[in-house]
Design an enzyme around this catalytic site. Structure first.
Site, PDB file in Angstrom:
ATOM      1  N   GLU A  70      85.680 -27.729  97.964  1.00 44.62           N
ATOM      2  CA  GLU A  70      86.051 -26.886  98.098  1.00 44.62           C
ATOM      3  C   GLU A  70      85.823 -25.787  97.976  1.00 44.62           C
ATOM      4  O   GLU A  70      85.528 -25.008  97.467  1.00 44.62           O
ATOM      5  CB  GLU A  70      87.801 -27.049  97.299  1.00 44.62           C
ATOM      6  N   ASP A 120      86.492 -28.625  92.806  1.00 38.62           N
ATOM      7  CA  ASP A 120      88.046 -27.724  93.269  1.00 38.62           C
ATOM      8  C   ASP A 120      87.318 -26.514  93.009  1.00 38.62           C
ATOM      9  O   ASP A 120      86.504 -26.064  92.230  1.00 38.62           O
ATOM     10  CB  ASP A 120      88.454 -28.144  92.533  1.00 38.62           C
TER      11      ASP A 120
END
Length: 570
Positions: free
Chosen positions: A377, A341
């Site tokens: 990401e 993330d």
């Protein structure tokens, strides 16, 4: 001093955390700036410690590691620390605070109250405690990682609780690892190959606000880490906090069906938030080692995450914690990969951008990690985007440009030229940086945003239940309602919406790269226009399994498209 205390020894600086040995329990804690460390031991149901041990800075310290060996410690004993040190700028030592070991493999949250850790008072009675785990017996038998080729990989992003929590799932243990295990056959039949689980590392769901109806909100998604080693207690069906075999069973059964398990991990920030947040672990143990601080005033955190703090990922002790936890998850649970993330945080050392981050190098050099599926990401909350140049030639990347261009192509007939490049295997951002476009993870929808159905049903977000007066969430979604905002009885609009959604899904599954579909899109799931359902632990976010029959034609189209892609020869 009692005879039992006389046998306490200085212990060893490795491994970090609490480890049961034949001599007792060895405790090891990193803190470069502490001057005083106390170990507190608790019985499972007690608020007060039965023993407090003060570690000597001359005898119980090796370098920056504080350590002690305590004999006669029973498995499942709880433990925590008090840590003190200089009150100089950059430090946040507070001897009144009880601190969770960053390396705890499990923890007890039965007394936990977040707000007490924010105040100046002692929070002993409402604190988190680590749990000393024994080695649990589990037979992996002939388990092996499926190693699905990228050309056949289809990722399915799901939320462990939301996937089976609704009573329509018919699961014996809804909302848990066991519940997900019950539904693996469905996912195998659907044709997906790799399950990307939203955060299962322990997170803080004690949020300090309510929605407009006075309902308590929680951190449903899980992007608020409390631990990088322990698993989320509420995801266990029984023996919460300690029955790690329940998750191992999920992974083993997934592998038996040739399904991969990929974990969404959050190494960019923690739940301790900004300078007004709670002191729970890292902040009170060694604030300036674990967090990036503002060079203008080191009393404040740098915030590249939108969550109040930024983990100092390229500082050696923090890098070690990250790699140690990844290797632990890979070895202990046999997971197949990780999705990082806000991965662009890996490219900072405090406020400075670095071209070759130490943390990336350590992950790429790890014999345990380097051959797993590693997915970034490749952006952060400030607008930094590293699309096409993240991590090296073994890292996949979420491709936000693919998402945006496909939405504009179908909904507004825009971006035709750039999207054609994706279909031709020449994703612009990847080819510009000479990265193989097959490492692009393509998607239309993800947890963060509209569902596929809502993408063709709403012109703007409808996030009123989130508690922020509909000001939260992404405002520009390239969505289109095709003549009516939200649900409609107009059959022409209904048919048109599914045609547009099917066109997007077809392009997704045809394009070179690795496709990812969102949980429930194959069921024609709606969140009623909520594109930021991070706090919605209810029917807004849970799958309604009756939707399969209610939308049978749509479900069969999706299943056929997915199976065609995943069963292609590489």
């Amino acid at each position: 001093m009692s005879s039992s205390l006389k046998t306490i020894s200085i212990g060893r600086p490795t491994p970090l955390g609490a480890t049961l040995t034949s001599q007792g329990a060895n405790f090891a804690l990193f803190s470069a700036h502490a001057t005083n460390v106390e170990l507190l031991l608790f019985k499972p149901k007690s608020r007060l410690p039965f023993k407090t041990l003060k570690l000597s800075p001359t005898k119980n310290r090796t370098g920056n590691i504080w350590h002690i060996l305590v004999p006669n410690i029973a498995p499942y004993t709880r433990y925590a620390y008090r840590v003190d040190g200089p009150k100089t700028v950059g430090n946040r030592f507070d001897h009144k605070k009880i601190l969770l070991d960053p390396y705890a493999k499990a923890f007890d949250n039965q007394f936990y109250q977040r707000e007490q850790a924010c105040y100046a008072d002692d929070n002993l009675l409402t604190s988190l405690r680590g749990i000393i785990l024994p080695k649990q017996k589990f037979s992996w038998a002939d388990d092996h990682l499926p190693k699905i080729p990228l050309a056949q990989t289809v990722i399915y992003e799901l939320h462990v609780r939301g996937f089976t929590k609704d009573e329509s799932s018919g699961c014996r243990f809804p909302g848990t690892f066991a519940g997900l295990t019950e539904k693996l056959a469905y996912l195998k039949d659907l044709g997906v190959t790799s399950l990307e689980l939203m955060p299962i590392n322990a997170f803080d769901d004690d949020l300090p606000w309510q929605n407009s109806r006075g309902e308590e909100l929680i951190n449903y998604w899980g992007y608020s880490p409390l631990s990088y080693f322990a698993l989320q207690p509420s995801y266990f069906s029984q023996q919460k906090n300690t029955n790690l075999n329940e998750f191992k069973t999920l992974v083993k059964e997934a592998h038996r069906l040739n399904l991969e398990i990929i974990l969404d991990v959050v190494y960019n920030h923690t739940t301790e938030a900004n300078h007004t947040g709670p002191t729970l672990s890292w902040r009170g143990i060694d604030n300036q080692s674990y967090y990036s601080l503002s060079p203008a005033d080191r009393n404040y955190n740098l915030d590249f995450t939108g969550c109040g703090n930024t983990l100092r990922t390229n500082y050696p002790p923090t890098s070690k914690m990250i790699v140690d936890s990844l290797e632990y998850l890979a070895q202990e649970f046999h997971v197949d990969g990780f999705r990082f993330d806000l991965g662009a945080i890996f490219y900072y050392e405090n406020e400075r951008f670095v071209d070759q981050p130490a943390i990336i190098k350590l992950i790429n050099e790890s014999p345990i990690l380097r051959n797993l599926k590693l997915i970034a990401e490749p952006w952060d909350a400030t607008g930094l985007v590293l699309q096409g140049r993240f991590g090296g030639d073994n890292w996949l990347e979420w491709n936000g440009a693919f998402r945006d261009r496909l939405r504009k192509l179908i909904n507004f007939n825009q971006e035709e030229k750039d999207f054609a490049a994706h279909l031709a295997g020449k994703a612009p951002e990847f080819t510009f940086y000479h990265k193989d476009p097959r490492l692009s993870v393509n998607f239309i929808t993800a947890h963060d945003g509209f569902t596929l159905r809502d993408l063709v049903s709403y012109n703007q977000p409808h996030n009123w239940d989130n508690g922020f007066h509909n000001t939260d969430g992404q405002q520009d979604n390239s969505s289109f309602n095709y003549g009516a905002e939200g649900e409609t009885s107009d059959q022409n609009i209904q048919v048109l919406r599914q045609e547009k959604a099917q066109a997007m899904l077809t392009y997704l599954l045809l394009a070179p790269g690795v496709p990812m579909v969102l949980m429930g899109d194959e069921m024609w799931r709606t969140q009623n226009g909520n594109n930021n359902a991070f706090s919605q632990d209810n029917q807004t976010s849970w799958l309604n399994w009756h939707e399969i029959e209610q939308n049978r034609g749509w479900w069969e189209k999706c299943r056929n498209l997915i199976r065609q892609r995943s069963q292609e020869e590489p």
